[in-house]
Scaffold this motif. Structure first.
Motif, PDB file in Angstrom:
ATOM      1  N   LEU A  65      22.049 107.328  10.525  1.00 13.66           N
ATOM      2  CA  LEU A  65      20.970 106.376  10.561  1.00 13.66           C
ATOM      3  C   LEU A  65      20.699 105.773  11.965  1.00 13.66           C
ATOM      4  O   LEU A  65      19.348 105.670  12.460  1.00 13.66           O
ATOM      5  CB  LEU A  65      21.127 105.061   9.741  1.00 13.66           C
ATOM      6  CG  LEU A  65      21.189 105.465   8.373  1.00 13.66           C
ATOM      7  CD1 LEU A  65      21.331 104.059   7.472  1.00 13.66           C
ATOM      8  CD2 LEU A  65      19.630 105.984   7.763  1.00 13.66           C
ATOM      9  N   ASN A  69      17.419 106.266  14.298  1.00 13.34           N
ATOM     10  CA  ASN A  69      16.873 104.986  15.082  1.00 13.34           C
ATOM     11  C   ASN A  69      16.680 105.149  16.405  1.00 13.34           C
ATOM     12  O   ASN A  69      15.702 104.697  17.236  1.00 13.34           O
ATOM     13  CB  ASN A  69      17.657 103.722  14.688  1.00 13.34           C
ATOM     14  CG  ASN A  69      17.100 102.442  15.240  1.00 13.34           C
ATOM     15  OD1 ASN A  69      15.865 102.225  14.790  1.00 13.34           O
ATOM     16  ND2 ASN A  69      17.919 101.719  16.047  1.00 13.34           N
ATOM     17  N   LYS A  70      17.754 105.918  17.040  1.00 13.90           N
ATOM     18  CA  LYS A  70      17.566 106.352  18.497  1.00 13.90           C
ATOM     19  C   LYS A  70      16.376 107.100  18.686  1.00 13.90           C
ATOM     20  O   LYS A  70      15.448 106.833  19.951  1.00 13.90           O
ATOM     21  CB  LYS A  70      18.703 106.915  18.902  1.00 13.90           C
ATOM     22  CG  LYS A  70      18.926 106.909  20.525  1.00 13.90           C
ATOM     23  CD  LYS A  70      20.120 107.842  20.840  1.00 13.90           C
ATOM     24  CE  LYS A  70      20.471 109.201  20.629  1.00 13.90           C
ATOM     25  NZ  LYS A  70      21.596 109.948  21.219  1.00 13.90           N
ATOM     26  N   ARG A  73      13.350 104.873  18.663  1.00 16.55           N
ATOM     27  CA  ARG A  73      13.092 104.064  19.528  1.00 16.55           C
ATOM     28  C   ARG A  73      12.291 104.858  20.809  1.00 16.55           C
ATOM     29  O   ARG A  73      11.399 103.990  21.574  1.00 16.55           O
ATOM     30  CB  ARG A  73      14.486 103.564  20.028  1.00 16.55           C
ATOM     31  CG  ARG A  73      14.696 102.271  19.224  1.00 16.55           C
ATOM     32  CD  ARG A  73      16.164 101.678  19.464  1.00 16.55           C
ATOM     33  NE  ARG A  73      16.516 100.623  19.778  1.00 16.55           N
ATOM     34  CZ  ARG A  73      15.870  99.432  19.360  1.00 16.55           C
ATOM     35  NH1 ARG A  73      14.721  99.207  19.033  1.00 16.55           N
ATOM     36  NH2 ARG A  73      16.387  98.035  19.473  1.00 16.55           N
ATOM     37  N   ARG A  78      11.279 101.613  15.183  1.00 12.99           N
ATOM     38  CA  ARG A  78      12.698 101.575  14.659  1.00 12.99           C
ATOM     39  C   ARG A  78      12.913 101.823  13.313  1.00 12.99           C
ATOM     40  O   ARG A  78      11.866 101.363  12.547  1.00 12.99           O
ATOM     41  CB  ARG A  78      13.609 100.258  15.485  1.00 12.99           C
ATOM     42  CG  ARG A  78      12.889  99.108  14.720  1.00 12.99           C
ATOM     43  CD  ARG A  78      13.776  97.988  15.191  1.00 12.99           C
ATOM     44  NE  ARG A  78      13.219  96.714  14.825  1.00 12.99           N
ATOM     45  CZ  ARG A  78      14.062  95.394  15.198  1.00 12.99           C
ATOM     46  NH1 ARG A  78      14.955  95.494  15.665  1.00 12.99           N
ATOM     47  NH2 ARG A  78      13.183  94.372  14.800  1.00 12.99           N
ATOM     48  N   LEU A  79      13.965 102.019  12.908  1.00 10.98           N
ATOM     49  CA  LEU A  79      14.379 102.091  11.437  1.00 10.98           C
ATOM     50  C   LEU A  79      14.101 100.729  10.675  1.00 10.98           C
ATOM     51  O   LEU A  79      14.690  99.718  11.350  1.00 10.98           O
ATOM     52  CB  LEU A  79      15.424 102.718  11.350  1.00 10.98           C
ATOM     53  CG  LEU A  79      16.099 103.268   9.974  1.00 10.98           C
ATOM     54  CD1 LEU A  79      16.564 104.634  10.045  1.00 10.98           C
ATOM     55  CD2 LEU A  79      17.086 102.361   9.251  1.00 10.98           C
ATOM     56  N   PHE A 101      18.475  97.507  13.825  1.00 15.22           N
ATOM     57  CA  PHE A 101      17.367  97.942  12.783  1.00 15.22           C
ATOM     58  C   PHE A 101      16.689  96.746  12.645  1.00 15.22           C
ATOM     59  O   PHE A 101      16.870  95.707  12.511  1.00 15.22           O
ATOM     60  CB  PHE A 101      18.206  98.358  11.533  1.00 15.22           C
ATOM     61  CG  PHE A 101      19.017  99.389  11.585  1.00 15.22           C
ATOM     62  CD1 PHE A 101      18.668 100.835  12.038  1.00 15.22           C
ATOM     63  CD2 PHE A 101      20.444  99.223  11.586  1.00 15.22           C
ATOM     64  CE1 PHE A 101      19.549 101.788  12.177  1.00 15.22           C
ATOM     65  CE2 PHE A 101      21.405 100.147  11.596  1.00 15.22           C
ATOM     66  CZ  PHE A 101      20.813 101.604  11.990  1.00 15.22           C
TER      67      PHE A 101
END
Length: 141
Positions: A65, A69-70, A73, A78-79, A101
């Motif tokens: 996860l 997310n990285k 971004r 974002r997640l 997050f």
């Protein structure tokens, strides 16, 4: 509670729903479904992870996860965690990633379309395990 990782992809969003205990066994199928994010293709407007029925996540799943997310971004996104249970919040805070997050309640999340159950394999490659944990290590000061 049953263990399941459900996945759906809409026109502009990805939905992931975790049920029960989610571990490294669930990660290869998730990586296969989100591999296009690696090269910047297929980046959704929103990526929602519903944790309202998740009792436990291991560090490999959390690392996957964090890696997703990285990549999000890089595109200014974002997640977004949906209604994470307290158990999950404690795990994410314990690893120092909770603040990375977005978090919304279930009422604020859009309704996902059809979700497909991702298979949980018996073997998780050493490369996937290493990469997920490297994602977490990169976040440590």
């Amino acid at each position: 509670m049953e263990e399941a990782l459900l996945f759906g992809r809409g026109e502009n969003e990805i939905f992931l729903k975790a049920r029960g205990h989610i571990t490294a066994r669930h990660c290869p199928a998730l990586r296969d479904r989100t591999g296009d994010l690696e090269n910047g293709e297929g980046v959704p407007r929103d990526f929602f992870v519903d944790l309202s029925e998740c009792d436990y996540m291991d560090s490999t799943f959390i690392g996957v996860l964090a890696g997703i997310n990285k990549r999000l971004r890089k595109g200014g996104k974002r997640l977004i965690l949906v209604a994470p249970r307290e158990e999950c919040v404690k795990l994410l805070r314990g690893l120092g990633v909770y603040s990375l997050f977005g978090v919304i309640d279930a009422a604020s999340a859009p309704a996902p379309g059809p979700l497909e159950r991702l298979s949980a394999g018996e073997d998780t490659s050493a490369e996937l395990l290493l990469r997920a944990h490297e994602e977490l290590m990169e976040l440590s000061p």
